[in-house]
Design a protein around this motif. Structure first.
Motif, PDB file in Angstrom:
ATOM      1  N   PRO A  24      58.688   3.818  35.758  1.00  0.00           N
ATOM      2  CA  PRO A  24      57.994   4.666  36.460  1.00  0.00           C
ATOM      3  C   PRO A  24      56.210   5.046  37.010  1.00  0.00           C
ATOM      4  O   PRO A  24      56.465   5.549  38.095  1.00  0.00           O
ATOM      5  N   TRP A  25      56.162   4.074  37.065  1.00  0.00           N
ATOM      6  CA  TRP A  25      54.251   4.362  37.659  1.00  0.00           C
ATOM      7  C   TRP A  25      54.722   2.604  38.172  1.00  0.00           C
ATOM      8  O   TRP A  25      54.124   3.566  39.668  1.00  0.00           O
ATOM      9  N   VAL A  26      55.412   1.902  38.322  1.00  0.00           N
ATOM     10  CA  VAL A  26      55.711   0.701  39.423  1.00  0.00           C
ATOM     11  C   VAL A  26      56.514   1.420  40.566  1.00  0.00           C
ATOM     12  O   VAL A  26      56.192   1.643  41.795  1.00  0.00           O
ATOM     13  N   ARG A  27      56.741   2.503  40.008  1.00  0.00           N
ATOM     14  CA  ARG A  27      57.578   3.046  41.303  1.00  0.00           C
ATOM     15  C   ARG A  27      57.349   4.054  42.150  1.00  0.00           C
ATOM     16  O   ARG A  27      57.458   4.051  43.261  1.00  0.00           O
ATOM     17  N   THR A  28      56.252   4.885  41.172  1.00  0.00           N
ATOM     18  CA  THR A  28      55.194   5.356  41.567  1.00  0.00           C
ATOM     19  C   THR A  28      54.793   4.857  43.068  1.00  0.00           C
ATOM     20  O   THR A  28      54.406   5.498  44.224  1.00  0.00           O
ATOM     21  N   LEU A  29      54.503   3.792  42.695  1.00  0.00           N
ATOM     22  CA  LEU A  29      53.375   2.442  43.220  1.00  0.00           C
ATOM     23  C   LEU A  29      54.035   2.938  44.594  1.00  0.00           C
ATOM     24  O   LEU A  29      53.839   2.547  45.613  1.00  0.00           O
ATOM     25  N   SER A  30      55.224   2.268  45.151  1.00  0.00           N
ATOM     26  CA  SER A  30      56.156   1.787  45.483  1.00  0.00           C
ATOM     27  C   SER A  30      56.433   3.041  46.450  1.00  0.00           C
ATOM     28  O   SER A  30      56.378   2.659  48.038  1.00  0.00           O
ATOM     29  N   TRP A  31      56.930   4.002  45.832  1.00  0.00           N
ATOM     30  CA  TRP A  31      56.745   5.177  46.901  1.00  0.00           C
ATOM     31  C   TRP A  31      54.937   5.957  47.169  1.00  0.00           C
ATOM     32  O   TRP A  31      54.916   6.742  48.822  1.00  0.00           O
ATOM     33  N   ASN A  32      54.019   5.733  46.733  1.00  0.00           N
ATOM     34  CA  ASN A  32      52.760   6.097  47.407  1.00  0.00           C
ATOM     35  C   ASN A  32      52.476   4.944  48.421  1.00  0.00           C
ATOM     36  O   ASN A  32      51.916   5.666  49.424  1.00  0.00           O
ATOM     37  N   ALA A  33      53.215   3.799  48.550  1.00  0.00           N
ATOM     38  CA  ALA A  33      53.003   2.528  49.897  1.00  0.00           C
ATOM     39  C   ALA A  33      54.094   3.496  50.731  1.00  0.00           C
ATOM     40  O   ALA A  33      53.278   3.430  52.146  1.00  0.00           O
ATOM     41  N   ALA A  34      55.184   3.701  50.498  1.00  0.00           N
ATOM     42  CA  ALA A  34      55.759   3.843  51.936  1.00  0.00           C
ATOM     43  C   ALA A  34      55.438   5.880  52.211  1.00  0.00           C
ATOM     44  O   ALA A  34      55.701   5.847  53.852  1.00  0.00           O
ATOM     45  N   THR A  35      54.767   6.250  51.123  1.00  0.00           N
ATOM     46  CA  THR A  35      53.872   7.362  52.114  1.00  0.00           C
ATOM     47  C   THR A  35      53.301   7.459  53.245  1.00  0.00           C
ATOM     48  O   THR A  35      52.777   7.893  53.729  1.00  0.00           O
ATOM     49  N   LEU A  36      52.426   6.030  52.269  1.00  0.00           N
ATOM     50  CA  LEU A  36      51.481   6.105  53.256  1.00  0.00           C
ATOM     51  C   LEU A  36      51.674   5.191  54.333  1.00  0.00           C
ATOM     52  O   LEU A  36      51.249   5.802  55.521  1.00  0.00           O
ATOM     53  N   GLY A  37      52.642   4.218  54.420  1.00  0.00           N
ATOM     54  CA  GLY A  37      52.967   4.079  55.330  1.00  0.00           C
ATOM     55  C   GLY A  37      53.273   5.006  56.318  1.00  0.00           C
ATOM     56  O   GLY A  37      53.491   5.333  58.188  1.00  0.00           O
ATOM     57  N   LEU A  38      53.995   5.946  56.298  1.00  0.00           N
ATOM     58  CA  LEU A  38      54.877   7.466  57.090  1.00  0.00           C
ATOM     59  C   LEU A  38      53.534   8.008  57.902  1.00  0.00           C
ATOM     60  O   LEU A  38      53.750   8.187  59.121  1.00  0.00           O
ATOM     61  N   VAL A  39      52.764   8.157  56.987  1.00  0.00           N
ATOM     62  CA  VAL A  39      51.678   8.812  57.340  1.00  0.00           C
ATOM     63  C   VAL A  39      50.424   7.935  58.618  1.00  0.00           C
ATOM     64  O   VAL A  39      50.340   8.479  59.919  1.00  0.00           O
ATOM     65  N   LEU A  40      50.647   6.698  58.275  1.00  0.00           N
ATOM     66  CA  LEU A  40      50.387   5.802  59.450  1.00  0.00           C
ATOM     67  C   LEU A  40      50.829   5.886  60.626  1.00  0.00           C
ATOM     68  O   LEU A  40      50.462   5.765  61.933  1.00  0.00           O
ATOM     69  N   VAL A  41      52.137   6.042  60.256  1.00  0.00           N
ATOM     70  CA  VAL A  41      52.846   6.184  62.025  1.00  0.00           C
ATOM     71  C   VAL A  41      52.640   7.264  62.517  1.00  0.00           C
ATOM     72  O   VAL A  41      51.928   7.532  63.971  1.00  0.00           O
ATOM     73  N   TYR A  60      56.785   1.511  54.959  1.00  0.00           N
ATOM     74  CA  TYR A  60      56.872   2.171  54.584  1.00  0.00           C
ATOM     75  C   TYR A  60      58.665   1.507  54.255  1.00  0.00           C
ATOM     76  O   TYR A  60      58.707   1.736  52.989  1.00  0.00           O
ATOM     77  N   LEU A  61      59.095   0.422  54.801  1.00  0.00           N
ATOM     78  CA  LEU A  61      60.491  -0.256  54.856  1.00  0.00           C
ATOM     79  C   LEU A  61      60.124  -1.012  53.585  1.00  0.00           C
ATOM     80  O   LEU A  61      61.212  -0.982  52.676  1.00  0.00           O
ATOM     81  N   ALA A  62      59.184  -1.854  53.534  1.00  0.00           N
ATOM     82  CA  ALA A  62      58.494  -2.124  51.810  1.00  0.00           C
ATOM     83  C   ALA A  62      59.083  -1.248  50.950  1.00  0.00           C
ATOM     84  O   ALA A  62      59.214  -1.785  49.806  1.00  0.00           O
ATOM     85  N   GLY A  63      58.103  -0.233  50.875  1.00  0.00           N
ATOM     86  CA  GLY A  63      57.723   0.648  49.323  1.00  0.00           C
ATOM     87  C   GLY A  63      59.852   0.941  49.533  1.00  0.00           C
ATOM     88  O   GLY A  63      59.512   1.669  48.041  1.00  0.00           O
ATOM     89  N   ARG A  64      60.160   1.712  50.102  1.00  0.00           N
ATOM     90  CA  ARG A  64      61.375   1.964  50.136  1.00  0.00           C
ATOM     91  C   ARG A  64      62.066   1.032  49.530  1.00  0.00           C
ATOM     92  O   ARG A  64      63.510   1.480  48.757  1.00  0.00           O
ATOM     93  N   ILE A  65      62.240  -0.281  50.402  1.00  0.00           N
ATOM     94  CA  ILE A  65      63.101  -1.404  49.752  1.00  0.00           C
ATOM     95  C   ILE A  65      63.029  -1.603  47.883  1.00  0.00           C
ATOM     96  O   ILE A  65      63.291  -1.853  47.184  1.00  0.00           O
ATOM     97  N   MET A  66      61.154  -1.702  47.860  1.00  0.00           N
ATOM     98  CA  MET A  66      61.406  -1.684  46.823  1.00  0.00           C
ATOM     99  C   MET A  66      61.826   0.171  45.612  1.00  0.00           C
ATOM    100  O   MET A  66      62.025  -1.084  44.198  1.00  0.00           O
ATOM    101  N   PHE A  67      61.487   0.706  46.136  1.00  0.00           N
ATOM    102  CA  PHE A  67      61.861   1.453  45.363  1.00  0.00           C
ATOM    103  C   PHE A  67      63.296   2.040  44.735  1.00  0.00           C
ATOM    104  O   PHE A  67      63.452   2.528  43.408  1.00  0.00           O
TER     105      PHE A  67
END
Length: 133
Positions: free
Chosen positions: A106-123, A90-97
């Motif tokens: 847009p596409w790389v930004r979306t990947l960082s958002w997806n990584a952060a959201t996956l992190g949130l879900v994992l918690v 979550y933190l890494a994805g949000r830092i990159m966002f």
């Protein structure tokens, strides 16, 4: 302090960076006289400043969910591998966002958002897994 709480504190600092970037970029765009005044004209940020405002709004949409998930695993003693990986993601994805959104990628930004959201879900999943065992 747990890893998850460190990540939560890091996300709070990142939120302040988001807010500052949006605020200072707007001040640079419209001038100090407008930003310290009553703002009756209703000027809106444009360009990079507008992207920084939208990035901040986007951060604020997910941060409360992340905070609640971290606090739930913390207060229930459910911390584990999934919550640690999730917090880091979550933190890494949000830092990159933030810089990716400011740059308009847009596409790389979306990947960082997806990584952060996956992190949130994992918690959150960490709590569910801990409670079911």
């Amino acid at each position: 302090m747990s890893f998850e709480l460190h990540a939560l504190l890091g996300a709070v600092v990142l939120g302040l960076v988001h807010l500052s970037a949006a605020s200072f970029s707007f001040k640079a765009q419209v001038g100090n006289k407008y930003t310290v005044g009553p703002r009756d004209e209703g000027l809106q940020p444009t360009g990079i400043s507008a992207r920084l405002y939208r990035a901040n709004a986007n951060f604020l949409e997910t941060f409360p969910y992340f905070a609640v998930c971290v606090l739930v695993v913390q207060t229930t003693g459910s911390e584990g591998t999934l919550s640690q990986i999730g917090s880091a993601l979550y933190l890494a994805g949000r830092i990159m966002f933030l810089p990716l959104y400011a740059a308009g990628l847009p596409w790389v930004r979306t990947l960082s958002w997806n990584a952060a959201t996956l992190g949130l879900v994992l918690v959150g999943v960490q709590y569910v897994v801990s409670e079911s065992s």
